[in-house]
Design a protein around this motif. Structure first.
Motif, mmCIF file in Angstrom:
data_model
loop_
_atom_site.group_PDB
_atom_site.id
_atom_site.type_symbol
_atom_site.label_atom_id
_atom_site.label_comp_id
_atom_site.label_asym_id
_atom_site.label_seq_id
_atom_site.Cartn_x
_atom_site.Cartn_y
_atom_site.Cartn_z
ATOM 1 N N GLN A 130 84.861 28.256 96.451
ATOM 2 C CA GLN A 130 84.046 27.439 96.811
ATOM 3 C C GLN A 130 82.600 28.202 97.353
ATOM 4 O O GLN A 130 82.983 29.353 97.997
ATOM 5 C CB GLN A 130 84.230 26.399 97.970
ATOM 6 N N THR A 131 81.544 27.727 97.438
ATOM 7 C CA THR A 131 80.311 28.510 97.484
ATOM 8 C C THR A 131 80.202 29.079 99.153
ATOM 9 O O THR A 131 79.888 30.273 99.166
ATOM 10 C CB THR A 131 79.025 27.548 97.708
ATOM 11 N N GLU A 132 80.776 28.275 99.905
ATOM 12 C CA GLU A 132 80.426 28.748 101.341
ATOM 13 C C GLU A 132 81.702 29.060 101.920
ATOM 14 O O GLU A 132 82.041 29.524 103.375
ATOM 15 C CB GLU A 132 79.892 27.651 102.482
ATOM 16 N N GLU A 133 82.863 29.159 101.229
ATOM 17 C CA GLU A 133 84.460 29.656 101.500
ATOM 18 C C GLU A 133 84.697 30.690 101.881
ATOM 19 O O GLU A 133 84.606 31.679 101.124
ATOM 20 C CB GLU A 133 85.151 28.827 100.380
ATOM 21 N N LEU A 154 75.167 26.235 104.012
ATOM 22 C CA LEU A 154 74.408 27.492 104.461
ATOM 23 C C LEU A 154 74.229 28.110 103.269
ATOM 24 O O LEU A 154 73.685 29.400 103.292
ATOM 25 C CB LEU A 154 75.208 28.478 105.349
ATOM 26 N N GLY A 155 74.856 27.883 102.025
ATOM 27 C CA GLY A 155 74.817 28.503 100.824
ATOM 28 C C GLY A 155 75.878 29.286 100.768
ATOM 29 O O GLY A 155 76.903 29.683 101.628
ATOM 30 N N MET A 156 75.815 30.471 99.825
ATOM 31 C CA MET A 156 76.903 31.249 99.429
ATOM 32 C C MET A 156 76.970 32.210 100.430
ATOM 33 O O MET A 156 76.098 32.793 101.257
ATOM 34 C CB MET A 156 76.332 32.163 98.204
ATOM 35 N N GLY A 176 77.529 36.529 106.990
ATOM 36 C CA GLY A 176 76.098 36.159 106.529
ATOM 37 C C GLY A 176 76.127 35.244 105.647
ATOM 38 O O GLY A 176 76.805 35.722 104.395
ATOM 39 N N TYR A 177 75.253 34.458 105.377
ATOM 40 C CA TYR A 177 75.017 33.508 104.383
ATOM 41 C C TYR A 177 73.678 33.483 103.635
ATOM 42 O O TYR A 177 72.745 34.086 104.086
ATOM 43 C CB TYR A 177 75.267 32.169 104.928
ATOM 44 N N GLU A 178 73.733 32.759 102.533
ATOM 45 C CA GLU A 178 72.346 32.740 101.677
ATOM 46 C C GLU A 178 70.908 32.308 102.231
ATOM 47 O O GLU A 178 70.002 32.776 101.939
ATOM 48 C CB GLU A 178 72.637 31.962 100.555
ATOM 49 N N ASP A 179 71.223 31.312 103.358
ATOM 50 C CA ASP A 179 70.082 30.643 103.997
ATOM 51 C C ASP A 179 69.632 31.558 105.151
ATOM 52 O O ASP A 179 68.663 31.472 106.060
ATOM 53 C CB ASP A 179 70.612 29.468 104.433
ATOM 54 N N GLY A 180 70.304 32.805 105.382
ATOM 55 C CA GLY A 180 69.999 33.792 106.477
ATOM 56 C C GLY A 180 70.619 33.479 107.860
ATOM 57 O O GLY A 180 70.452 34.060 108.737
#
Length: 328
Positions: A130-133, A154-156, A176-180
């Motif tokens: 899953q993307t945020e997992e 938060l995205g990936m 750390g996530y895709e949205d910063g």
């Protein structure tokens, strides 16, 4: 006058593909080794005495290798590929077939993180299907420990690091996530401890220094963001370091907490004093993006090396700031 920029002490060629990941194993008395993982699925084991590859492992069906590491016992190598597998190799046997593997289900570029909890057990964290997992399992049993999913979108997951504080708390994990966003997770409680917006762009890389309780992250922008933990385990944003050109692939802190190195999309490696983030050197050799970095674990500080792997298919090795010079 400032000293001229150094040159690499030597280079390694022959990987035949971009170098996504590097890892040293330089125990005292034994042959110092450098492991590299390439975009064509090969793991090269470089003998740093002969400066040649003494073994090449084709581990991930031609899929890009994005992470390699060894266990402290020295006999086991782990690799992560974009075939959604983490493979375990027995170096004692000199075998070219994996002795075990873990299915991640992730098609992203987030590198695994490893935390040894005893001589025979360790935790492995990786991005899930899953993307945020983020999934954490105990090895070698593969028993699930937890699955971490943020409360908000938060995205990936882009970058993770497991660590164990001296305070006696259970393992913690930075992500750390895709949205910063930058999150600190309590693995035992499966809960968020702290959440800050460290960058306006995806966090491409992060690294944390448990000795100083301080970390740094990079993205596709022209800056590095530094941060630290207070005594309540809250992430506190600190200084930003402005870069000449945008884009950072990887960040590494030397084990003595004196140097920070960044791998730049502008083909350069930048070296900073970790204490004050003072710029010390710009290492120019590569003709394409620098993708990976590693500091060696030589027991003798005078032998320490910095390795950089590039999209230009070469690895450069540098001997820098190994004396007790002031590195700020």
């Amino acid at each position: 006058m400032s000293r001229p920029a150094p040159c690499p002490i030597y280079t390694l060629r022959g990987a035949g593909a971009p170098l996504n990941t590097l890892h040293f194993r330089c125990p005292g008395g034994d042959t110092p080794l450098l492991f590299s993982g390439s975009a064509k699925g090969a793991i090269h084991i470089w003998n740093l005495n002969s400066r040649r590859a003494e073994m090449v492992v084709e581990g991930h069906c031609g899929n890009s290798v994005i992470w390699v590491s060894t266990l402290q016992s020295g006999d086991s190598l782990m690799s992560q590929g974009r075939d959604m597998q983490v493979c375990l190799w027995d170096l004692k046997e000199g075998r070219s077939e994996a002795v075990d593997s873990v299915w991640t289900g992730s098609v992203g570029f987030c590198q695994c993180s490893l935390l040894e909890t005893s001589p025979s057990n360790y935790l492995l964290a990786f991005a899930g299907s899953q993307t945020e997992e983020i999934k954490i399992i105990e090895m070698p049993s593969k028993n699930p420990v937890c699955t971490l999913i943020p409360d908000t979108k938060l995205g990936m997951v882009m970058s993770i690091q497991l660590w164990k504080p001296d305070s006696g708390l259970g393992p913690l994990l930075f992500a750390g996530y895709e949205d910063g966003s930058l999150l600190l997770w309590d693995v035992t409680q499966r809960s968020e401890l702290s959440h800050v917006k460290a960058h306006p762009e995806p966090i491409m890389c992060l690294t944390f220094d448990p000795r100083r309780l301080r970390g740094v992250s990079g993205s596709c922008e022209k800056k590095l963001s530094s941060w630290m933990l207070d005594n309540q385990n809250n992430i506190q944003l600190q200084d930003c370091v402005m870069l000449v050109n945008p884009g950072v692939s990887q960040l590494r802190i030397r084990d003595d907490s004196r140097l920070l190195a960044s791998a730049g999309w502008d083909h350069r490696v930048r070296v900073f004093g970790w204490k004050k983030l003072q710029p010390l050197a710009v290492l120019q050799y590569h003709t394409d993006m620098v993708l990976s970095l590693a500091f060696s674990d030589h027991q003798d500080p005078r032998q320490r090396l910095l390795a950089a792997g590039s999209k230009d298919q070469r690895i450069s090795l540098w001997s820098i700031y190994n004396e007790q010079a002031d590195t700020g």
